[in-house]
Structure formats: structure tokens, C-alpha cells
Design an enzyme around this catalytic site. Structure first.
Site, PDB file in Angstrom:
ATOM      1  N   SER A 213      53.902  39.538  25.926  1.00 51.26           N
ATOM      2  CA  SER A 213      55.380  39.209  26.003  1.00 51.26           C
ATOM      3  C   SER A 213      55.746  38.056  27.164  1.00 51.26           C
ATOM      4  CB  SER A 213      56.113  40.566  26.318  1.00 51.26           C
ATOM      5  OG  SER A 213      57.393  40.121  26.887  1.00 51.26           O
ATOM      6  N   GLU A 262      47.824  44.987  20.725  1.00 53.66           N
ATOM      7  CA  GLU A 262      48.734  45.802  19.751  1.00 53.66           C
ATOM      8  C   GLU A 262      47.812  47.147  19.482  1.00 53.66           C
ATOM      9  OE1 GLU A 262      50.061  43.462  16.471  1.00 53.66           O
ATOM     10  OE2 GLU A 262      49.974  41.559  17.831  1.00 53.66           O
ATOM     11  N   ARG A 407      72.001  40.515  14.427  1.00 58.03           N
ATOM     12  CA  ARG A 407      71.461  40.653  13.287  1.00 58.03           C
ATOM     13  C   ARG A 407      71.981  41.838  12.185  1.00 58.03           C
ATOM     14  NH1 ARG A 407      65.004  41.662  13.598  1.00 58.03           N
ATOM     15  NH2 ARG A 407      65.958  43.386  15.101  1.00 58.03           N
ATOM     16  N   TYR A 468      61.987  28.038  20.376  1.00 56.08           N
ATOM     17  CA  TYR A 468      62.802  29.321  19.603  1.00 56.08           C
ATOM     18  C   TYR A 468      63.655  29.048  18.843  1.00 56.08           C
ATOM     19  CZ  TYR A 468      63.497  34.476  20.343  1.00 56.08           C
ATOM     20  OH  TYR A 468      63.772  35.705  20.110  1.00 56.08           O
TER      21      TYR A 468
END
Lengths: 589, 589
Positions: A213, A262, A407, A468
Site C-alpha cells: 500500500s 496477499e 461509488r 491515478y
């Protein structure tokens, strides 16, 4: 946590109080957000497959974490079934829940995590670590059709700052702590970790590490890869202990193998991370640049200079227009100021449609902040940048964690919206930008749906930066919103890797980005990752299928699991690569 | 290059012109260096085993690089047979040459490197990449008793800066370039890489990457792990291409797997590295601190401050005494100044025996240098530090690459001298130091040999620093100098890992440090490295035995090589680790 959307049940985004937003959305997406949206299905309407947790494994898990911390509750299983990618949200809302975990376990200690992994390996189950559940890359869902039991390991009971070493500026922290709780515990003693990703409120330290991150102030504090020094990870062969040394030469960095893993190598239980004293002064100032090219050039020159601001961010004209459209109802004074600014800029010859909003942050002692600002503004000035004071920056700072709620607001109205981010060297950024805009807008056009694509630069480094992108589209009724969304998402991601950029700067690979992995890190890079995962987790019990997809050439999972000697494939987990691949590899640039 | 010692044939160290040195060495090591030393054997006296390069492989290699670049010359083979560790030098001088390579090949392009690796994999040979040959960790020697043909791949014909991307501050550089040549090519266009390890003159970019090197100005420029962005590596499954992006979230970092890989994953042919403009001003100032504790505290406070000097270094009292003893013959003015300083410090109450010499460097614009110096000296002043001007720093700067020659000077006289370095968090540095001093001096005492152990701190980071120990001993005639040396070296290394520090900050693992690897990175860390190496190099053709020693449990190499299906062991290259190892792992701190 909402099972169908972002964040807390009682928080949602609304266009109300933002008078310019609904007209803006209507203009760019042909979508009237003033009409009420349709919520997701009621939870009670979902068809939830029963857990297939067998008694033996259930008993082992109960031994591991205590019976009260082994949950087979339906809501628990649905919430832990996947993350919060746009694909996840659409499928959840449709009642398409995927391969749900058979149990959610909540260990409270490393010892309990180890007992869970031991049980999973012995009983051939799959374990998927779960922090805040905010993955947007598909890292948390079991593989479709997984025939083995699936256990979601919710890490959030491991939530304590164990120790702050003030001399070394290091904190030993349990991996399941949420961002706000971490900062609260550190702030109490005058410290900060300084890691503020968009997902901050709903993500954990372990999740940050497992996905590599990056946060809004990473220019100063470093990405999580830089912040993280020591690690404790439960692996199938025991507890991996990475010492919190500042730098080391012990072969390929095991620390860096855990970063971004992950859940494929084990479960992170603890990290020793950089902390810093809470700065005495912190300023985020707004700037305007006449064009995107000017904004990019300013950020690049700042990175090459002796200035070291804590935040560098500039939006393109599309995102600038969106930002202005989300402003709260202005006061009469706001109106006058805004009008005056417009007149001033127009007289200076600016095209207000091309103008770009930027935020630059400064942190530290008052002297340091003043010196950094002076150095930085010498550069912004050279590129026509104009400081517009602290209020836009303060607003940005307050609202920065709210974006994901938008969203859901749009999805209630049938419009998918999502983000895709990348990084590239400074020289390539404009080309990457141009190619992505062409790819995204081209996809909208091919689909014949209204769409909007915008971008900001953030996270400046010596040699490049992150771009981004945020996009939304409004498929007409009767079309499959998920299909249309995927066409756009794929076009953007493909443009990244085709332009020499990376598939993701800080959102990880999961399953949603894995199709671009080989193009990004080249086939031998995939061989290396596969070697690492399969050698560390020979039974394929640890979050299989993430980052590197299962290799279809190599037969069923049954032959893969457990016994080394029964495998028919080579050490690299696939047919021996042909030496002819020397010829076909080429540089991405 | 000397086959028996460091550097160029015509360069050597001498005590002459340094009037205090011989008395100093006599005092601390009971060694009279004024007596002439005995040189190594003459090359002609060496017994050099004949090459066993078979015709088929020879033809393949000639096809790969051209017949004139396949050497089986004895001197070539001896020089390429190992690096320059103290163990290497002693054995070379004794005529114990180890398992020499059967051929030295000198490819000029990546394509040729690929052809060499292809030939090696097909004919089951071992390839060992060779840059400057200055490894001091045993990374360059074939395993004793290696039955397969051994090829040393000399990379120094790949020596060009291919491109400087001024916008991104990145240079694409071939891996075989030596330090001075790299800087010369970059400086010509106003750039610098800023990487200056002690081995600078005799080490290459590829070697720096393969060992996770660090340089004297890494506080500013970053260690090689930070400097290196893009990579091209020839692996058994093709060309690994790592894109030169500033940061990425593509799973565990493949870039970081190549860093420190010591030839076990492939041969690095090219890197894209950070470059910076040659600074307009560069200053290295000398400082004195009243004690080692004061010096350590000052370096720690500088790291935690807003100051960012380019070099931070402080020697303990033992190394300070040694440094003063290596001064050139003083001029009358030097004598007066030196005397005046002594009087001044004594009046201030300093114990001149405890005093510590420090160097702090500043780089950049004149303004930046002045501002950094001011910030830094506020801190040094708080710890009693006294600036003694530019001349000691200039001297240090001129002499910094000469140190390795002193080893040969002492070895000519029977006295082994070597270095061991580590890193640890700031809080542990004093304890690490105390433990290492006790271990090293304890070893001298147990052996009953005169010895000297000294240390400096260099390379400051947010959370800790590197401690760099140098030691010498003078075993009496009739004893085995190598055995005695190893007792001391092992005591020091063991003290590192027992104190929570790392086995090496920037000298790599090779074979000489591999016995401490598991204690440093824990057993699961070794499992991960083994998985990576064995999965990437299934035939064990790439510099086998380095970093992770061959696993004695798993039978002969023949069963390991080539065919994946014939292996009887598990995917991790060893028996399946017991799950009981959960219990035995513990934190190092």
C-alpha cells in the site's frame, strides 16, 4: 461493515448540499442523480449456500481460537466472502456471492493464527487472511469451485501497538489494527505512522503490507514497503521472523517477499514499523496550474529539487472540474472570491477549462515548513502555479476518505465508477496519460455509453510518479453494467502495460489484475513468483490463485497438494520453460 | 588484477611517510612492519589443475561469445577462481586455489550472455558471473568437488552507459561497468550515480546489485537497492525484464529478488539506475566527539532530525587512534595546530584516549549545504561535537578506496586483517557494539594472540545504522593464521546475530556468511529463498551453494539436476518442514 458496499452501515454519500454536482453528473454521464437510486437486495433475499465445514476441521478450529471465535454465521460469511472492488460490489448487489468461506475465524494471538494454519494444512483447507476487507483487486475471494473447505481468518482482534521504541523510532504493532486505531494508539504517545491510504478507515496494517500500500503522505513517510522493517508471519514451515534492521544484505530480501504477498506465503501477525513524532506544523495548500502539462512539469521539478514536501498532487482538468463540482453550497463571500479569481485568471490569459487543481503539503517544524514552501513555490511559480491558500487543502484533507462512498451512490443509480492507478518514469507520464485517456474514452465510444475519465498525479519519487485514474460510465437500461465496466477497466489496464507503466502502483494484483502480470514483470518474473509461492506453500493452502493464477497446464489441484513426490510437473510449477523464450523477450520501453 | 591480493599490480600500501603507523602497529599487534614482508608464491610456482572443458561445451561457448573470448588461460582461471575475502587471500598465497573455473568467457552483449547460459543449462555446467572479482563473502568460487564444468562469466565487456533519461533522472547502464568508468561516463554529461563502496575501483554495477551494496554517500543517494529501478537478467527461462517504474504493487518485488541474488537467479546484464546532477558544492567536514556514546547519540539525533547530510560517520576511540596513526609526516604548522588542539581539548576536560573522529558530508547547492550544516551542527554541538574543518575530510575522501591494500601489507607480514559489518536499530547499537567488542577481544584472548578490533558507524537510516568493524591479529609463527582468523571472524559474526543485528549490512552472504543465515532470517526465510532459487534454476546451474548452502539431506546433485519428476524431495527442496517449528521460533529482540 456493509455487505454490498463501502464502509459503515450508517454512512453514505449524497449530492445534497453540493449544488453543482447533480448538474455536472447529468452533463458528463447523462445521469440524473436527483432521482432516488435503488438499493441492493435485502440481506434476507440472498441465497446463501450452507457452510460445508466438516466436524473434524470445525473441532480443530475451535481448539485453535475458541469455539466462540469460529463463526459460520451467514452475514459473517457474506461480508468475508470478498473485498470491495467494483466487480465485487456489482456481484454482491445481484446476489452473486461467489465461493463463500465455510467459516470465519477470529484468532487473538499469533499462537492461535499458527494453530489455524496448522489445522488448515493438516486437513487440506484453504486459508484467506482478512483485515478490513477493502481489497479492490479480488484478493479475498476463494477460487470459484474450490472443493476444499475455505476459512477466512479475520485478523482484527490482533489490534494492539505492542511497543514504541522511541530511540529507534520503531513501533511493534499487531497486524490486524485498523488505520484510525493505529493512529489513535500512536498519537496518544506523540507518534504517528503517517500512512493514510484512501481506504484508511477500513484497512489494516497487515492488509497494507500484504498489498504494498501507499498513502497520501508517502512522499514524506514512505510507502508501506519503506515503513515496514520487522515482520512476523505464520507460514506452513513455522514463524518467519524478519528482524527490524534498517538495511541488510542477506540475499534476496525476505522482507520484500512478504510485502505484496496477499496471503500466499502466510499470515502476517506483527510488523515493526517506522514512526515519527507528530509534526508541530502541517499545511496542505491549494495551487492552480494553467495546464496539466504545467502541473506535471512542476511536480517533476519538485522531485528533482532540494525541496521535500509531504504531499504532491495535481489533478488534470477533468478531475479539477469534478472537484469544483463537489463544492458545498457557497457563502456569498465564497461567490465573490470565486468570481474575483475567475476574472483574475482570465485576465492572466488562462483557459479556465484547462486549469488544474493541485495540493502540496508541508510538515515539520515551523522553520522547515517555511523553508520547504519557499523552495517549492519557486518551482511552482516557474510553471505558472498560483497558490490559492489553505481552504481547498483543508477540505481535501477532511474529505479524503469519503471518495469510496461515491461509488455506492452511483451504483444505486446504475452507474459503475472505479479507479485504476499506475506508475511510470517522469519522461513517460504524459504518454501514459495520453494513451490511457485515449483507451478509456475510446472504450466509452465503442460501447456507445456516456463515460467520464479523469486523473491525478500523486506520490512523487526521484524517477517518476503515480498516475491515478478515476472513471464512471452510465450504461443504458438493459445492458450488463458489469460487462460494460470491464471493457473500460481492461482498456485502461492494457494501456498501462502497453505504455511501459505498471499494472498497479499500490492496489496490488489479486485476481483482477493478474492477467497483466506477465506483460508487466515478464515471463521469467512470473516463474520466480510461482517458484516462491509453490515452494513456500507446497499444499497450496494459502490463498491460492491470487497474484499468479493457477496454471491450467498442470492438472487438478489434488495432484498438486501435499505430497511432493506425486507431482508430475517440474520445480517451477509448470512445463520446463523453453530456452527459445530468450528470443521473444523484449524491453517494454 | 593481482591473483593473490587487492587491486592493481602496481599499487601497494606502505607505512613509509606515516611516521606514527609502525609504532602504532607494533604497540597493538606486537608486529614490526618495518621489517620486509614475504610476498606470495610466484605465479609460476602454483600447481594449477588443467581445465576439464570438454569439446562440446567449448564449441558451444565459442559459438556464444566468439572463440577469442573463451579463455582457458591459467592466470585468467586463477584470477577468476574466487574473490578477495581474507580467507581467499590466505589460500591463494598458499597456492590452495580451490575449484578453478574450467573456462572464463567474456560476452559482449546480452544475447551472448543468454547463449552462454543456454549452453550451460543444456550441457549441465555451472555458471558463475564475475564483475570486479572483489567479493569478500565467497560468492565467486565453485563448490569444492564440483564435478560439472565450471564457467566464469566475466561481464566487464558490457561496460557502457546506454542512455541517460534526463527527465526521469535515470540511466540505462550495462552491468559490467566498473565504478570509475561508470562515473566517468556519467560525469561527462553532468550526472553522477553517487555510489561509492570501498571496493569502488574494483567492483561493477552488476556486482553491486547482486550483493545489495551500499556506498559511502548512500545516506543521500540510497543503497544500491534504492538506486536500482529497472533490470534485465538472463535466467534459465528467458530474459527477466523489470520495468524502471518508481514503485509498484505487482506482488512480492521481483526487483528485490534480483538484488542480493549473487548469481543464483541469472546474470544481470543491464540496470536502469537513479542518477543526479553533480552537486555544485560538496563538503566533508571532520568532527571530534568526546566519547563514542556521544558520537552515536549525535548520529541518531541527526537521523531523527530535519537535517539530511550526505555522509554520517563516526569512529570509535580505537579506530580514531588508528586513523591518527596513519597521518602523513606532519609539517611544522601541522604540529603546532595539533598541539594547540590537544591543549584546547584537555582544558575542556576531554579524555584524549576516548575521543572519537567523525566525518559528516553535505552536498547540493551552496544554500542547501549551508542550511544542512547549520541544522546538523546544532545537533553535534549538543553532544559536545567539535568541527575540525575540511582537511581530515579531504584526506578521508582521497584515501577512502585504499584501505583494502592494507590487508595485503599486513598479510605479507603474517597478520590477517579483515572487516565485518552489520546493522541494527538505533536502540540496540551500543549493545551490539559492546557484545562484538567482547566477542572479538575475547577471541584474541582465548587464542593468546595480539589483536586489535575497531569500529565505525556509517550509513544512517530512520531507524538504525550500520556498524562496521575492522580487526587484525598477529598469530605467532607456527600457528595457522587462517584458523586463528576464523575463530575471531566467527566470534564477531555470531555476536551480530546473537545481538539481534544482521549478518551483513552490505557485504552479502556468499558462502562465508551462510552459516548465520538461518539465525538471521529464521528457518522459514531460508525455505523461501530455497524455493525461489530452486524453482527459478531447476538444474542448479547458477552459482550453486551461495547464500543457501546445498541441503545435505537431499542426496547427490545428480538427482537434483534437470528432470523435475525424478526428484524425491518436496517442493521446498528438502523434507517437508515440521509444523512443530511453530513452537521453536522466537523473536530475536
Amino acid at each position: 461493515m456493509k455487505w454490498w458496499g463501502w464502509g459503515a452501515e450508517d454512512v453514505s454519500f449524497s449530492h445534497e448540499g453540493k449544488p453543482e454536482l447533480a448538474p455536472f453528473i447529468e452533463r458528463v454521464l447523462s445521469l440524473d442523480v436527483r432521482r432516488p437510486g435503488s438499493a441492493a437486495l435485502a440481506f434476507e433475499e440472498l441465497e446463501i449456500p450452507a457452510t460445508e465445514l466438516r466436524a473434524g476441521l470445525r473441532a480443530d478450529l475451535a481448539d485453535a481460537v475458541g469455539l466462540e471465535h469460529v463463526s459460520t454465521d451467514d452475514r459473517d460469511r457474506v461480508v468475508h466472502g470478498r473485498g470491495k472492488s467494483l466487480t465485487d460490489l456489482i456481484r454482491q448487489r445481484r446476489g452473486d456471492l461467489g465461493r463463500l468461506p465455510d467459516a470465519v475465524v477470529r484468532p487473538a494471538t499469533e499462537h492461535e493464527v499458527a494453530a489455524v494454519i496448522r489445522a488448515a494444512v493438516e486437513k487440506d483447507a484453504v486459508v484467506i487472511p482478512f483485515g478490513g476487507g477493502s481489497s479492490i483487486s479480488g484478493s479475498l475471494e476463494a477460487e470459484p469451485g474450490e472443493t476444499r473447505p475455505v476459512i477466512s481468518v479475520d485478523m482484527t482482534r490482533l489490534n494492539r501497538v505492542l511497543e514504541v521504541d522511541a530511540t529507534s523510532q520503531l513501533a511493534r504493532v499487531q497486524a490486524g489494527v485498523f488505520g484510525p486505531d493505529l493512529e489513535r494508539q500512536l498519537n496518544a504517545a506523540g507518534w504517528t505512522c503517517g500512512h493514510f491510504p484512501d481506504s484508511f478507515a477500513y484497512s489494516t496494517l497487515g492488509g497494507w503490507i500484504a498489498t504494498r500500500s501507499s498513502g497520501m503522505q508517502s512522499d514524506r513517510y514512505g510507502d508501506v514497503a519503506e515503513l515496514t522493517r520487522g515482520l512476523r508471519v505464520v507460514t506452513p514451515s513455522g514463524i518467519l521472523v524478519v528482524r527490524p534492521v534498517p538495511s541488510t544484505s542477506t540475499g534476496p530480501s525476505v522482507r520484500e517477499m512478504v510485502l505484496g504477498s496477499e496471503g500466499r506465503l502466510g499470515i502476517i501477525t506483527e510488523a515493526t514499523i517506522h514512526v515519527r513524532r507528530v509534526p508541530s506544523e502541517r499545511k496542505i495548500l491549494g495551487y492552480l496550474f494553467p495546464t496539466w502539462a504545467a502541473g506535471l512539469a512542476a511536480m517533476r521539478d519538485i522531485a528533482a529539487s532540494e525541496a521535500s514536501p509531504s504531499v504532491t498532487r495535481v489533478s488534470d482538468a477533468h478531475e479539477t472540474a469534478f472537484s469544483f463540482a463537489t463544492r458545498n453550497t457557497p457563502t456569498p463571500l465564497d461567490r465573490i472570491k470565486s468570481k474575483a479569481l475567475q476574472v483574475f485568471l482570465t485576465r492572466k490569459g488562462w483557459d479556465l477549462e484547462a486549469m488544474c487543481l493541485s495540493f502540496i503539503g508541508y510538515e515539520g517544524s515551523a522553520d522547515h515548513v517555511a523553508a520547504q514552501r519557499k523552495l517549492t513555490e519557486r518551482i511552482t511559480g516557474r510553471h505558472g502555479g498560483l497558490c490559492i491558500g489553505t481552504s481547498p487543502g483543508e477540505l481535501y484533507d477532511q474529505k479524503k476518505f469519503d471518495t469510496p462512498y461515491i461509488r455506492d451512490f452511483l451504483l444505486d443509480r446504475g452507474a459503475p465508477a472505479d479507479v485504476s492507478e499506475t506508475s511510470a518514469p517522469w519522461r513517460q507520464l504524459q504518454t501514459v496519460y495520453d494513451n490511457v485517456m485515449a483507451a478509456g474514452n475510446g472504450a466509452f465510444e465503442r460501447l456507445g455509453v456516456p463515460g467520464y475519465l479523469m486523473c491525478h498525479l500523486s506520490h512523487s519519487y526521484h524517477a517518476g510518479a503515480c498516475l491515478y485514474f478515476t472513471f464512471a460510465l452510465n450504461p443504458p437500461a438493459g445492458r450488463d453494467a458489469l460487462e460494460d465496466y470491464l471493457v473500460v477497466k481492461r482498456a485502461i489496464q492494457q494501456a498501462f502495460v502497453d505504455s511501459g507503466a505498471t499494472l498497479s502502483h499500490h492496489h496490488a494484483v489479486g485476481t483482477e489484475h493478474s492477467q497483466w502480470l506477465e506483460e508487466d514483470i515478464s515471463a521469467p518474473g512470473v516463474v520466480m513468483l510461482r517458484a516462491l509461492f509453490e515452494g513456500t506453500d507446497p499444499g497450496a493452502n494459502l490463498n491460492p490463485g491470487k497474484i499468479v493464477a493457477a496454471d491450467s497446464d498442470r492438472g487438478s489441484r489434488e495432484t498438486l497438494a501435499r505430497g511432493g513426490s506425486s507431482k508430475s510437473d517440474g520445480r517451477t510449477g509448470g512445463p520446463r520453460p523453453s530456452l527459445d523464450t530468450y528470443q521473444s523477450s523484449k524491453s517494454p520501453s
